[in-house]
Structures are given as structure tokens and as C-alpha cells.
Design a protein around this motif. Structure first.
Motif, PDB file in Angstrom:
ATOM      1  N   ALA A 200      69.940  48.402  29.856  1.00 16.55           N
ATOM      2  CA  ALA A 200      71.228  49.547  29.164  1.00 16.55           C
ATOM      3  C   ALA A 200      72.313  48.645  29.264  1.00 16.55           C
ATOM      4  N   ALA A 201      72.623  47.895  30.342  1.00 17.92           N
ATOM      5  CA  ALA A 201      73.848  46.965  30.057  1.00 17.92           C
ATOM      6  C   ALA A 201      73.792  45.974  28.867  1.00 17.92           C
ATOM      7  N   ARG A 202      72.734  45.592  28.610  1.00 14.61           N
ATOM      8  CA  ARG A 202      72.674  44.732  27.234  1.00 14.61           C
ATOM      9  C   ARG A 202      72.967  45.351  26.119  1.00 14.61           C
TER      10      ARG A 202
ATOM     11  N   LEU B 190      71.440  37.411  23.740  1.00 11.67           N
ATOM     12  CA  LEU B 190      71.463  37.290  25.141  1.00 11.67           C
ATOM     13  C   LEU B 190      70.652  36.055  25.581  1.00 11.67           C
ATOM     14  N   ALA B 191      69.569  35.751  24.811  1.00 10.32           N
ATOM     15  CA  ALA B 191      68.891  34.575  25.141  1.00 10.32           C
ATOM     16  C   ALA B 191      69.609  33.289  24.812  1.00 10.32           C
ATOM     17  N   GLU B 192      70.374  33.371  23.575  1.00 10.27           N
ATOM     18  CA  GLU B 192      71.116  32.315  23.293  1.00 10.27           C
ATOM     19  C   GLU B 192      72.102  31.937  24.165  1.00 10.27           C
ATOM     20  N   LYS B 193      72.502  33.090  24.779  1.00  7.21           N
ATOM     21  CA  LYS B 193      73.810  32.574  25.768  1.00  7.21           C
ATOM     22  C   LYS B 193      73.396  31.985  27.105  1.00  7.21           C
ATOM     23  N   ILE B 194      72.128  32.406  27.214  1.00  5.66           N
ATOM     24  CA  ILE B 194      71.600  31.675  28.655  1.00  5.66           C
ATOM     25  C   ILE B 194      70.415  30.491  28.356  1.00  5.66           C
TER      26      ILE B 194
END
Ligand SMILES: C[S@@+](CC[C@H](N)C(=O)[O-])C[C@H]1O[C@@H](n2cnc3c(N)ncnc32)[C@H](O)[C@@H]1O
Length: 291
Positions: free
Chosen positions: A7-9, A19-23
């Protein structure tokens, strides 16, 4: 916890890919994580990026430390914690050293921190409209006139909208295939009035683009929210803050004007003294002093 993370994403407007790219992983890893599969290292990295905090755990600088402190606080030996969680001693030791899997973490948490839950997310309420509507409030022309006069022409609006009055050489617009959280911000000046439901994520992005030297000056118009650790540890050292007097009348998608129900500040990275004093001459408020 996994549902809350998902839900936060979504609330942050982040796709699994973004999100994957960010981490530094792939979308598949995020998909698996959202099914409760993956490493603790991945979930910790995701929590950091989404500013997803837990309460109900004892203090500690890492989740691993907090797990260990939680077990100690309950006076549980490794054997006892193992018996209660159904995990092995070695697995619990691994979790307390920062390793392990999400599945084992989810089994240990109720034993060492039964009241653990997500800390309420930061919020700047606009009212009861749906989120997209709340996040699509446009900076009015009269406010922008002072920005142009003090800081100059805007090279990039990284979170733009076709109906927004903001004039920028380059506008990154989601419906036109742009993503201001991925695309690079280039030029001399960026003006950022971001979706406030994902404020911290946008401020981090602004800071990262400025630090990378992609953009010389970034001016953000944001609610006065200074409660995050990141604001105090990083942003407060680099940003100049102008506290605005009064409230700004933003426009909604139907062209109606509405005052913000919260205080606003201008947060500038890389602004010159001349730009700052020009702005202070035009707009009621003051630049926070560092002394
Ligand atoms: C508060 S509005 C501000 C619009 C404009 N910058 C202004 O000041 O008038 C924020 C806008 O960000 C846009 N937005 C949301 N997520 C985005 C993303 N990932 N990349 C680019 N723009 C985004 C939405 O279209 C929304 O209209």
C-alpha cells in the motif's frame, strides 16, 4: 506488514519497476517481496526508500539490532525465541545479524515485538477528494510570477501537469510517458511542486538530482514538514528554507482555487544570495537563518 508495504508503494505512486530501480534490483524481486518472498536486506532497502517505518520495536540503529533488543527485552534466550517462533536458533541469530529471509522475519516479529506496526505515514491533508485529485493542485500564476522574477526562467518542472500554469522549458508529465522520479532533471533551474502524498520521496529525488550536478538550483514548494530523520540529517544541511506567510491558493483540475489547509515553505538547493534576497523582497516570509 507486507500488505502495508504494498500500500505504501502504491500511495507513493511508485511502480514495482521504479521501486526496483531505486534499490538496484529488478521488478521481479519486488513482486516476490510483495508475496512475502525475499531477503531481509531487500525489505530493509525498500522500507528506507518508501520511508516506511515501524513502531513497537525497541530503539536501535538497524532492524537487526532492534530484533535482538526486542528478544532481550522479553527476556527470551535464543532457544526460547526459537521454540516460540518455530525457527531455528541459527535462523534467529542470522536475523539478528541483518541476514535472513522475509518469511523468517515475519515469524520472529510477533514473538519479539508483538505490537509492531507501521508508523502512520506522513500526510498533508487537502481534504476528502481522491488521492489523484488531491495531488493535482497547481501553483497559481501570481505565485509563479515571483518565482520567475527572483530565480529566473524554469528549465524543468519534473512533476508537471498539462493544466498547470507553471511555465518551464521542459515538463515531465506522467500521461505523456514521463516519470520525474526516473527521468533526469537537466538545466539550471527546476521548480518542484510535487504530489504531497509522496513528499519525502520527491524531496529525496530533488536532493539526489542536485547532488549529482544535473541541475544547478532546485526550488521546491512543499508543506512545512520537518519530522523525518532524513530532513534533519541531510536536507537541513543543504537546503535553504523560506517560511511563507499566509497560504497559497492552488488551482484544482476543475480550475477552482483553494487555499492550502497547511503551512508552506520554499525549499531551495543551490540558490544564490541574490536570488534569495530578491524573493524575500517580493514575498512575505523569511529565510531561516543557520546561526
Ligand atoms: C501538486 S501537482 C503540481 C503540478 C505542477 N508542478 C504545478 O506546480 O502546478 C503534482 C503533479 O505531479 C504529477 N506527477 C505525479 N507523479 C509523477 C511522476 N512520477 N512523474 C512526473 N509527474 C508526476 C501529477 O501529474 C501531478 O499533477
Amino acid at each position: 506488514m507486507i500488505e502495508d508495504l504494498k500500500a505504501a508503494r502504491r500511495a507513493a505512486g511508485c511502480s514495482q519497476r521504479t521501486l526496483a530501480e531505486k534499490i538496484g534490483t529488478d521488478a521481479q524481486a519486488i513482486k516476490r517481496l510483495e508475496m512475502g518472498v525475499g531477503s531481509v536486506a531487500t525489505i530493509v532497502a525498500v522500507m528506507e526508500v518508501l520511508d516506511f517505518r515501524l513502531t513497537g520495536l525497541p530503539p536501535g540503529t538497524t532492524l537487526a539490532e532492534q530484533l535482538r533488543a526486542g528478544r532481550k527485552r522479553k527476556f527470551l534466550s535464543l532457544e526460547q525465541a526459537a521454540a516460540r517462533s518455530g525457527l531455528s536458533r541459527a535462523t534467529i541469530s542470522g536475523l539478528e545479524r541483518g541476514g535472513g529471509t522475509v518469511a523468517s522475519l515475519l515469524r520472529l516479529l510477533p514473538v519479539v515485538a508483538p505490537r509492531v506496526r507501521r508508523r502512520a505515514p506522513e500526510r498533508s491533508y487537502w481534504g476528502k477528494d481522491n488521492k489523484v485529485d488531491r495531488d493535482s493542485r497547481f501553483t497559481p500564476e501570481d505565485f509563479m510570477a515571483n518565482i520567475y522574477a527572483a530565480f529566473g526562467e524554469i528549465d524543468v518542472d519534473p512533476c508537471a501537469h498539462p493544466s498547470s500554469p507553471v511555465i518551464a522549458r521542459h515538463r515531465i508529465i506522467p500521461n505523456e510517458g514521463g516519470d520525474g522520479l526516473i527521468d533526469e532533471w537537466m538545466g539550471r533551474l527546476a521548480f518542484v511542486n510535487p504530489p504531497y502524498s509522496a513528499l519525502l520521496i520527491w524531496l529525496r529525488r530533488a536532493h539526489a538530482q542536485w547532488m549529482a550536478g544535473n541541475i544547478e538550483t532546485v526550488v521546491c514548494l512543499v508543506p512545512v514538514r520537518t519530522d523525518s530523520g532524513w530532513f534533519h540529517e541531510t536536507l537541513s544541511a543543504d537546503a535553504e528554507i523560506y517560511l511563507l506567510r499566509g497560504r497559497v491558493r492552488f488551482l484544482n483540475t476543475r480550475g477552482q482555487a483553494q487555499h492550502t489547509p497547511f503551512s508552506l515553505m520554499l525549499l531551495a538547493l543551490g540558490a544564490s544570495d541574490e536570488q534569495k534576497s530578491r524573493y524575500a523582497e517580493l514575498v512575505p516570509g523569511f529565510w531561516l537563518s543557520r546561526t
